[in-house]
Design a protein around this motif. Structure first.
Motif, PDB file in Angstrom:
ATOM      1  N   VAL A 184       0.852  -1.178   0.000  1.00  0.00           N
ATOM      2  CA  VAL A 184       0.000   0.000   0.000  1.00  0.00           C
ATOM      3  C   VAL A 184       0.893   1.234   0.000  1.00  0.00           C
ATOM      4  O   VAL A 184       1.869   1.304   0.748  1.00  0.00           O
ATOM      5  N   GLY A 185       0.538   2.182  -0.833  1.00  0.00           N
ATOM      6  CA  GLY A 185       1.314   3.406  -0.905  1.00  0.00           C
ATOM      7  C   GLY A 185       0.394   4.592  -1.079  1.00  0.00           C
ATOM      8  O   GLY A 185      -0.802   4.432  -1.315  1.00  0.00           O
ATOM      9  N   GLY A 186       0.962   5.765  -0.947  1.00  0.00           N
ATOM     10  CA  GLY A 186       0.130   6.946  -1.100  1.00  0.00           C
ATOM     11  C   GLY A 186       0.877   8.111  -1.693  1.00  0.00           C
ATOM     12  O   GLY A 186       2.097   8.213  -1.572  1.00  0.00           O
ATOM     13  N   THR A 187       0.143   8.975  -2.356  1.00  0.00           N
ATOM     14  CA  THR A 187       0.662  10.253  -2.824  1.00  0.00           C
ATOM     15  C   THR A 187      -0.262  11.298  -2.213  1.00  0.00           C
ATOM     16  O   THR A 187      -1.299  10.941  -1.656  1.00  0.00           O
ATOM     17  N   PRO A 188       0.089  12.570  -2.318  1.00  0.00           N
ATOM     18  CA  PRO A 188      -0.803  13.579  -1.727  1.00  0.00           C
ATOM     19  C   PRO A 188      -2.226  13.541  -2.303  1.00  0.00           C
ATOM     20  O   PRO A 188      -3.169  13.937  -1.638  1.00  0.00           O
ATOM     21  N   ASN A 189      -2.402  13.037  -3.521  1.00  0.00           N
ATOM     22  CA  ASN A 189      -3.774  13.020  -4.029  1.00  0.00           C
ATOM     23  C   ASN A 189      -4.392  11.648  -4.276  1.00  0.00           C
ATOM     24  O   ASN A 189      -5.496  11.568  -4.795  1.00  0.00           O
ATOM     25  N   ALA A 190      -3.724  10.581  -3.892  1.00  0.00           N
ATOM     26  CA  ALA A 190      -4.340   9.270  -4.079  1.00  0.00           C
ATOM     27  C   ALA A 190      -3.747   8.233  -3.131  1.00  0.00           C
ATOM     28  O   ALA A 190      -2.669   8.432  -2.576  1.00  0.00           O
ATOM     29  N   VAL A 191      -4.493   7.136  -2.977  1.00  0.00           N
ATOM     30  CA  VAL A 191      -4.003   5.995  -2.210  1.00  0.00           C
ATOM     31  C   VAL A 191      -3.925   4.831  -3.195  1.00  0.00           C
ATOM     32  O   VAL A 191      -4.869   4.602  -3.960  1.00  0.00           O
ATOM     33  N   GLU A 192      -2.797   4.150  -3.215  1.00  0.00           N
ATOM     34  CA  GLU A 192      -2.594   3.072  -4.175  1.00  0.00           C
ATOM     35  C   GLU A 192      -2.456   1.752  -3.429  1.00  0.00           C
ATOM     36  O   GLU A 192      -1.647   1.631  -2.524  1.00  0.00           O
ATOM     37  N   ILE A 193      -3.250   0.766  -3.846  1.00  0.00           N
ATOM     38  CA  ILE A 193      -3.173  -0.558  -3.217  1.00  0.00           C
ATOM     39  C   ILE A 193      -2.794  -1.567  -4.302  1.00  0.00           C
ATOM     40  O   ILE A 193      -3.435  -1.618  -5.352  1.00  0.00           O
ATOM     41  N   TYR A 194      -1.758  -2.340  -4.039  1.00  0.00           N
ATOM     42  CA  TYR A 194      -1.318  -3.353  -4.995  1.00  0.00           C
ATOM     43  C   TYR A 194      -1.519  -4.723  -4.356  1.00  0.00           C
ATOM     44  O   TYR A 194      -0.955  -5.008  -3.312  1.00  0.00           O
ATOM     45  N   ALA A 195      -2.315  -5.558  -5.003  1.00  0.00           N
ATOM     46  CA  ALA A 195      -2.523  -6.910  -4.483  1.00  0.00           C
ATOM     47  C   ALA A 195      -1.863  -7.885  -5.450  1.00  0.00           C
ATOM     48  O   ALA A 195      -2.191  -7.906  -6.637  1.00  0.00           O
ATOM     49  N   PHE A 196      -0.927  -8.662  -4.959  1.00  0.00           N
ATOM     50  CA  PHE A 196      -0.200  -9.617  -5.790  1.00  0.00           C
ATOM     51  C   PHE A 196      -1.008 -10.909  -5.855  1.00  0.00           C
ATOM     52  O   PHE A 196      -0.842 -11.796  -5.030  1.00  0.00           O
ATOM     53  N   ALA A 197      -1.911 -10.962  -6.818  1.00  0.00           N
ATOM     54  CA  ALA A 197      -2.883 -12.053  -6.890  1.00  0.00           C
ATOM     55  C   ALA A 197      -2.794 -12.754  -8.239  1.00  0.00           C
ATOM     56  O   ALA A 197      -3.633 -12.540  -9.109  1.00  0.00           O
ATOM     57  N   PRO A 198      -1.779 -13.594  -8.438  1.00  0.00           N
ATOM     58  CA  PRO A 198      -1.601 -14.211  -9.755  1.00  0.00           C
ATOM     59  C   PRO A 198      -2.650 -15.268 -10.076  1.00  0.00           C
ATOM     60  O   PRO A 198      -3.209 -15.893  -9.175  1.00  0.00           O
ATOM     61  N   GLY A 199      -2.888 -15.435 -11.366  1.00  0.00           N
ATOM     62  CA  GLY A 199      -3.699 -16.547 -11.842  1.00  0.00           C
ATOM     63  C   GLY A 199      -5.178 -16.466 -11.538  1.00  0.00           C
ATOM     64  O   GLY A 199      -5.809 -17.486 -11.318  1.00  0.00           O
ATOM     65  N   LEU A 200      -5.728 -15.269 -11.550  1.00  0.00           N
ATOM     66  CA  LEU A 200      -7.161 -15.172 -11.279  1.00  0.00           C
ATOM     67  C   LEU A 200      -7.899 -14.733 -12.533  1.00  0.00           C
ATOM     68  O   LEU A 200      -7.344 -14.052 -13.392  1.00  0.00           O
ATOM     69  N   ASP A 201      -9.158 -15.114 -12.581  1.00  0.00           N
ATOM     70  CA  ASP A 201     -10.027 -14.600 -13.609  1.00  0.00           C
ATOM     71  C   ASP A 201     -10.579 -13.284 -13.050  1.00  0.00           C
ATOM     72  O   ASP A 201     -11.257 -13.288 -12.019  1.00  0.00           O
ATOM     73  N   PRO A 202     -10.284 -12.148 -13.714  1.00  0.00           N
ATOM     74  CA  PRO A 202     -10.696 -10.858 -13.130  1.00  0.00           C
ATOM     75  C   PRO A 202     -12.194 -10.786 -12.865  1.00  0.00           C
ATOM     76  O   PRO A 202     -12.627 -10.070 -11.956  1.00  0.00           O
ATOM     77  N   ALA A 203     -12.985 -11.565 -13.623  1.00  0.00           N
ATOM     78  CA  ALA A 203     -14.431 -11.523 -13.426  1.00  0.00           C
ATOM     79  C   ALA A 203     -14.842 -12.082 -12.068  1.00  0.00           C
ATOM     80  O   ALA A 203     -15.897 -11.743 -11.532  1.00  0.00           O
ATOM     81  N   THR A 204     -14.003 -12.940 -11.496  1.00  0.00           N
ATOM     82  CA  THR A 204     -14.371 -13.543 -10.217  1.00  0.00           C
ATOM     83  C   THR A 204     -13.827 -12.744  -9.030  1.00  0.00           C
ATOM     84  O   THR A 204     -14.097 -13.077  -7.884  1.00  0.00           O
ATOM     85  N   LEU A 205     -13.049 -11.709  -9.337  1.00  0.00           N
ATOM     86  CA  LEU A 205     -12.493 -10.890  -8.262  1.00  0.00           C
ATOM     87  C   LEU A 205     -13.556  -9.934  -7.736  1.00  0.00           C
ATOM     88  O   LEU A 205     -14.228  -9.260  -8.515  1.00  0.00           O
ATOM     89  N   ASP A 206     -13.675  -9.881  -6.454  1.00  0.00           N
ATOM     90  CA  ASP A 206     -14.696  -9.030  -5.851  1.00  0.00           C
ATOM     91  C   ASP A 206     -13.996  -7.924  -5.054  1.00  0.00           C
ATOM     92  O   ASP A 206     -13.366  -8.195  -4.048  1.00  0.00           O
ATOM     93  N   VAL A 207     -14.097  -6.711  -5.548  1.00  0.00           N
ATOM     94  CA  VAL A 207     -13.464  -5.574  -4.864  1.00  0.00           C
ATOM     95  C   VAL A 207     -14.574  -4.644  -4.392  1.00  0.00           C
ATOM     96  O   VAL A 207     -15.386  -4.182  -5.193  1.00  0.00           O
ATOM     97  N   GLN A 208     -14.636  -4.408  -3.094  1.00  0.00           N
ATOM     98  CA  GLN A 208     -15.715  -3.584  -2.550  1.00  0.00           C
ATOM     99  C   GLN A 208     -15.173  -2.515  -1.641  1.00  0.00           C
ATOM    100  O   GLN A 208     -14.199  -2.734  -0.938  1.00  0.00           O
ATOM    101  N   LEU A 209     -15.859  -1.386  -1.653  1.00  0.00           N
ATOM    102  CA  LEU A 209     -15.487  -0.310  -0.743  1.00  0.00           C
ATOM    103  C   LEU A 209     -16.729   0.071   0.041  1.00  0.00           C
ATOM    104  O   LEU A 209     -17.758   0.427  -0.534  1.00  0.00           O
ATOM    105  N   GLU A 210     -16.652  -0.064   1.340  1.00  0.00           N
ATOM    106  CA  GLU A 210     -17.800   0.268   2.163  1.00  0.00           C
ATOM    107  C   GLU A 210     -17.307   0.995   3.410  1.00  0.00           C
ATOM    108  O   GLU A 210     -16.487   0.465   4.158  1.00  0.00           O
ATOM    109  N   LYS A 211     -17.770   2.186   3.605  1.00  0.00           N
ATOM    110  CA  LYS A 211     -17.425   2.992   4.778  1.00  0.00           C
ATOM    111  C   LYS A 211     -15.913   3.047   5.003  1.00  0.00           C
ATOM    112  O   LYS A 211     -15.426   2.813   6.116  1.00  0.00           O
TER     113      LYS A 211
END
Lengths: 126, 143
Positions: free
Chosen positions: B44-71
């Motif tokens: 996880v990293g940050g700049t003054p205007n954004a937060v960047e999250i890198y997940a090292f998740a090899p071999g996945l079908d992007p359609a099955t990835l569930d990314v959610q943001l809640e509160k």
């Protein structure tokens, strides 16, 4: 096939040489060996595979598309490089390795040399 | 591990393996073994205007990835299938993660939940969340 990675010589190993050990699966069946390696973040052109004598080396470089001035606040992958070596047994035909690399997963298929393939021997009834 | 006890091997080779693995377990050495740190590994990293999250998740079908943001809580969940192993095959090494996973990151308060971008490339998920404009540092001119 055996894993021949040396233990890190010392903590002060040159920074350039430092690399992560990627997790692998190695399966063997009658026809040969299948190796899967996880190399997330490595683009195809930064992956290098080579066989020298009987040592197979997997080497990959991680490329992060980090915006300028980014500061990492939490790091679990601390090095931008993966490396792992395997010694291939004489039974394997290193000249016929097939490789594919998709979404960070390397799949290698190394067939057994013909002389090492299992043969079925007919039993004759006399 | 299970497979090791199933296939007892050369003692010297085992010692060598121990010698290699112990420092990795004890020291925070260069290892990304999913078993130790969870899958996927996160940077996880940050700049003054954004937060960047890198997940090292090899071999996945992007359609099955569930990314959610809640509160302000970012959740990355999904499932990775184990490679198909035929009945005649022997597993010599089995280190790669397989199964369901879920990782949760608490984001800073100043993010804008409406400007979040997630990309999956080369087995890496990159989630970029912009910070709200009004919270960004501004220089105030002196009159």
């Amino acid at each position: 096939m055996s894993d021949t990675n040396q233990a890190p010589k010392s903590a002060a190993a040159t920074h350039e040489d430092a690399a992560l050990l990627p997790p692998v699966d190695v399966l063997e069946d009658a026809g040969g060996i299948t190796l899967y390696a996880d190399l997330p973040g490595v683009p195809k052109d930064r992956l290098s595979l080579h066989v020298e004598a009987d040592v197979l080396t997997i080497d990959g470089e991680v490329v992060l598309d980090a915006p300028e001035g980014m500061e990492l606040t939490h790091t679990e992958v601390g090095l931008p490089r993966y490396r792992r070596q395997f010694t291939l047994s004489k039974e394997l035909d290193a000249g016929k390795v097939k490789a594919s690399f998709e979404q960070g997963v390397l799949t290698l298929r190394i067939p057994k040399a013909e002389h090492a393939q299992p043969r079925r021997i007919e039993v004759q009834v006399v | 591990m299970y497979y090791r006890s199933m296939f007892p091997r050369d003692l010297l080779a085992e010692l060598e393996r121990l010698q290699r693995e112990v420092p990795q377990t004890v020291e925070p050495g260069p290892s990304i073994r999913g078993q130790k740190r969870g899958y996927p590994a996160l940077n996880v990293g940050g700049t003054p205007n954004a937060v960047e999250i890198y997940a090292f998740a090899p071999g996945l079908d992007p359609a099955t990835l569930d990314v959610q943001l809640e509160k302000g809580i970012l959740t990355i969940a999904g499932e990775r299938k184990a490679p198909a192993v035929s009945e005649q095959a022997t597993v010599h090494i089995g280190e790669r993660f397989a199964g369901r996973f879920r990782r949760v990151v608490s984001l800073p308060d100043d993010i804008d939940p409406n400007s979040i971008v997630a990309k999956y490339r080369d087995g890496m998920l990159h989630v970029s969340v912009q910070r709200r404009e009004e919270t960004q540092p501004r220089r105030i001119s002196i009159q």
